[in-house]
Scaffold this motif. Structure first.
Motif, PDB file in Angstrom:
ATOM      1  N   ARG A 144      35.791  29.503  38.159  1.00 55.22           N
ATOM      2  CA  ARG A 144      35.412  30.431  39.238  1.00 55.22           C
ATOM      3  C   ARG A 144      33.951  30.878  39.081  1.00 55.22           C
ATOM      4  O   ARG A 144      33.167  30.808  40.027  1.00 55.22           O
ATOM      5  CB  ARG A 144      36.344  31.649  39.243  1.00 55.22           C
ATOM      6  N   ILE A 145      33.592  31.324  37.880  1.00 56.91           N
ATOM      7  CA  ILE A 145      32.223  31.852  37.718  1.00 56.91           C
ATOM      8  C   ILE A 145      31.190  30.749  37.926  1.00 56.91           C
ATOM      9  O   ILE A 145      30.174  30.954  38.597  1.00 56.91           O
ATOM     10  CB  ILE A 145      32.035  32.492  36.322  1.00 56.91           C
ATOM     11  N   PHE A 184      40.722  39.422  29.813  1.00 58.90           N
ATOM     12  CA  PHE A 184      40.019  39.442  31.093  1.00 58.90           C
ATOM     13  C   PHE A 184      40.753  38.539  32.105  1.00 58.90           C
ATOM     14  O   PHE A 184      40.933  38.908  33.273  1.00 58.90           O
ATOM     15  CB  PHE A 184      38.572  38.960  30.876  1.00 58.90           C
ATOM     16  N   VAL A 188      42.148  40.909  34.913  1.00 62.17           N
ATOM     17  CA  VAL A 188      41.166  41.007  36.016  1.00 62.17           C
ATOM     18  C   VAL A 188      41.074  39.690  36.795  1.00 62.17           C
ATOM     19  O   VAL A 188      41.428  39.631  37.972  1.00 62.17           O
ATOM     20  CB  VAL A 188      39.767  41.413  35.487  1.00 62.17           C
ATOM     21  N   CYS A 189      40.624  38.651  36.149  1.00 60.91           N
ATOM     22  CA  CYS A 189      40.469  37.374  36.852  1.00 60.91           C
ATOM     23  C   CYS A 189      41.818  36.647  36.822  1.00 60.91           C
ATOM     24  O   CYS A 189      41.980  35.601  36.210  1.00 60.91           O
ATOM     25  CB  CYS A 189      39.369  36.550  36.190  1.00 60.91           C
ATOM     26  N   ALA A 194      43.057  38.220  42.155  1.00 58.09           N
ATOM     27  CA  ALA A 194      42.058  38.625  41.144  1.00 58.09           C
ATOM     28  C   ALA A 194      41.435  39.954  41.573  1.00 58.09           C
ATOM     29  O   ALA A 194      41.234  40.198  42.762  1.00 58.09           O
ATOM     30  CB  ALA A 194      40.990  37.545  41.052  1.00 58.09           C
ATOM     31  N   CYS A 196      38.532  41.365  41.871  1.00 59.17           N
ATOM     32  CA  CYS A 196      37.076  41.154  41.900  1.00 59.17           C
ATOM     33  C   CYS A 196      36.311  42.466  42.039  1.00 59.17           C
ATOM     34  O   CYS A 196      35.206  42.595  41.506  1.00 59.17           O
ATOM     35  CB  CYS A 196      36.703  40.200  43.029  1.00 59.17           C
ATOM     36  N   CYS A 199      35.383  43.765  38.696  1.00 55.89           N
ATOM     37  CA  CYS A 199      34.958  42.714  37.766  1.00 55.89           C
ATOM     38  C   CYS A 199      33.557  42.954  37.191  1.00 55.89           C
ATOM     39  O   CYS A 199      32.609  43.164  37.946  1.00 55.89           O
ATOM     40  CB  CYS A 199      34.990  41.376  38.487  1.00 55.89           C
ATOM     41  N   VAL A 201      31.624  40.784  35.888  1.00 56.14           N
ATOM     42  CA  VAL A 201      30.697  39.647  36.053  1.00 56.14           C
ATOM     43  C   VAL A 201      30.606  39.196  37.511  1.00 56.14           C
ATOM     44  O   VAL A 201      30.173  38.078  37.790  1.00 56.14           O
ATOM     45  CB  VAL A 201      31.080  38.457  35.135  1.00 56.14           C
ATOM     46  N   LEU A 202      30.979  40.097  38.389  1.00 53.47           N
ATOM     47  CA  LEU A 202      30.975  39.771  39.823  1.00 53.47           C
ATOM     48  C   LEU A 202      29.626  39.213  40.281  1.00 53.47           C
ATOM     49  O   LEU A 202      29.558  38.244  41.039  1.00 53.47           O
ATOM     50  CB  LEU A 202      31.335  41.036  40.600  1.00 53.47           C
ATOM     51  N   CYS A 205      29.296  35.471  39.815  1.00 53.34           N
ATOM     52  CA  CYS A 205      30.457  34.640  40.131  1.00 53.34           C
ATOM     53  C   CYS A 205      30.271  33.775  41.381  1.00 53.34           C
ATOM     54  O   CYS A 205      30.182  34.285  42.497  1.00 53.34           O
ATOM     55  CB  CYS A 205      31.695  35.509  40.275  1.00 53.34           C
ATOM     56  N   PHE A 208      33.289  34.127  43.941  1.00 54.15           N
ATOM     57  CA  PHE A 208      33.246  35.355  44.734  1.00 54.15           C
ATOM     58  C   PHE A 208      32.201  35.242  45.843  1.00 54.15           C
ATOM     59  O   PHE A 208      32.476  35.549  47.005  1.00 54.15           O
ATOM     60  CB  PHE A 208      32.946  36.554  43.824  1.00 54.15           C
ATOM     61  N   VAL A 213      37.621  32.246  45.634  1.00 54.57           N
ATOM     62  CA  VAL A 213      38.386  32.755  44.486  1.00 54.57           C
ATOM     63  C   VAL A 213      39.801  32.158  44.456  1.00 54.57           C
ATOM     64  O   VAL A 213      40.288  31.743  43.410  1.00 54.57           O
ATOM     65  CB  VAL A 213      38.435  34.298  44.500  1.00 54.57           C
TER      66      VAL A 213
HETATM   67  S1  SF4 Z   1      34.479  38.074  40.605  1.00 57.56           S
HETATM   68 FE1  SF4 Z   1      34.860  36.022  39.853  1.00 57.56          FE
HETATM   69  S2  SF4 Z   1      35.165  36.267  37.657  1.00 57.56           S
HETATM   70 FE2  SF4 Z   1      35.349  38.262  38.587  1.00 57.56          FE
HETATM   71  S3  SF4 Z   1      37.556  38.507  38.950  1.00 57.56           S
HETATM   72 FE3  SF4 Z   1      36.650  37.697  40.825  1.00 57.56          FE
HETATM   73  S4  SF4 Z   1      36.877  35.512  40.619  1.00 57.56           S
HETATM   74 FE4  SF4 Z   1      37.161  36.338  38.586  1.00 57.56          FE
END
Ligand code: SF4
Length: 361
Positions: A144-145, A184, A188-189, A194, A196, A199, A201-202, A205, A208, A213
């Protein structure tokens, strides 16, 4: 340190789950927890971890246990090859490594039941080696990231993930990084829905930013479940019952069950429960009742089961004879007292039915 790694570690400081195997650096306990948690959720695996850790203090004690005992402790957790491999692994460590866990991923990989993920987990958690424990959480978070769009079963997917994971773990405390990624990914992910908006690290990502996602990682279509038709015979006389041991290379290997006849889809329509008399060499048995059809789903198979209750008229005499005489060529059957059934590891499907019909508690 990579900024994504730094953000995940700082999130973990506030949100780490308190799991019993995280308090230890003992490779035996760490290995135990990792094997139990393969294909199993933490809530379901936790009581099993405590059960095993209480019964076996170290690898030597486990290596000395019988397979029947290990399977019985494992009963209900599924994927029984894990339990058989666990015992084989314990015995190999005692025999080839003097009972001391090897530290490197390469040595750990050579042990039964230890794949790349488990080897990295033990090596990092117990020995602080810089090895990313790439599991489903890593696959999901990284794809995803970083926008890895290859299908999970395509060639190249796993090496792409591994390469990125190797970069992310650089200069981080490896055991903490691995635990942080696990939590995590679980909190969260998550695979679905998820979080987001919470998050850390949004801003990095890809999924996102590109509204992907729910599309990443790309999952191959699931194969249809294979249907299998199982007919179980409950053959009892007063307080005794016949069990059989599953010795063939198949699901539930080395577990105990009721005598079983498996039919194909076509044969199933014409199945006669009186066939149990033939396979067990009984001259007279009487069918008392038949259960409804019970569906039991495994990861790749759908078991469609029925249970047939019989009274048998000659067990008492038969059990005093030699087993081979009693069962002809079929030698994996045994007669036991009903109250002793709890000492045999059984597939959950069989155990649940025996509880439901009141034969065991
Ligand atoms: S922003 Fe990206 S890394 Fe963060 S929870 Fe959503 S999909 Fe996962």
């Amino acid at each position: 340190m990579n900024p994504i790694t730094a953000a995940v570690l700082s999130w973990y400081k506030q949100n780490a789950r308190d799991l019993p195997w995280r308090q230890t650096k003992d490779p035996f306990k760490i290995w135990l927890s990792e094997i139990i948690l393969q294909q199993t959720k933490v809530e379901q695996g936790m009581p099993y971890f405590h059960k095993f850790a209480q019964r076996f203090e170290n690898i030597q004690q486990l290596a000395n246990a019988s397979e029947d005992e290990v399977l019985l402790l494992w009963q209900g957790l599924g994927y029984y090859s894990r339990a058989r491999n666990m015992l084989a692994c314990a015995r190999k460590i005692v025999k080839d490594f003097d009972g001391i866990f090897p530290e490197s991923v390469e040595d750990l990989r050579r042990l039964p039941g230890i794949g790349p993920y488990t080897a990295a987990a033990i090596s990092s958690f117990a020995f602080q080696k810089s090895a990313p424990a790439v599991d489903g959480n890593f696959n999901r978070i990284i794809s995803r990231i970083f926008g890895v769009k290859k299908s999970k079963n395509s060639s190249g997917f796993q090496s792409d993930i591994q390469r990125i994971a190797d970069e992310l773990i650089e200069n981080a405390p490896p055991h903490i990084f691995n635990q942080a990624m696990m939590d995590f990914g679980s909190l969260v992910c998550k695979p679905r829905q998820a979080l987001c908006n919470q998050c850390p690290v949004l801003e990095y990502c890809f999924a996102f930013k590109n509204n992907l996602v729910d599309e990443l990682p790309v999952t191959p279509q699931k194969k249809a479940l294979r249907n299998r038709y199982f007919h179980f015979g409950i053959l009892k006389l007063r307080n005794q019952i016949i069990l059989s041991k599953r010795e063939e290379k198949d699901i539930w290997k080395n577990l105990y069950q009721l005598p079983l006849i498996e039919t194909s889809e076509e044969q199933n329509l014409n199945f006669s429960p009186m066939q149990f008399a033939n396979i067990l060499n009984f001259s007279s048995i009487s069918l008392i009742k038949t259960s409804i059809e019970i569906i039991h789903k495994l990861s790749h198979q759908k078991i469609i089961a029925r249970f047939y209750h019989f009274e048998i008229n000659d067990l008492q005499q038969a059990i005093v004879e030699e087993k081979t005489e009693l069962y002809g060529n079929v030698n994996n059957y045994l007669v036991t007292d009903i109250e002793a059934i709890k000492n045999f590891a059984m597939p959950q499907l069989v155990k649940d039915y025996l509880i439901e019909c009141g034969l065991i508690d």
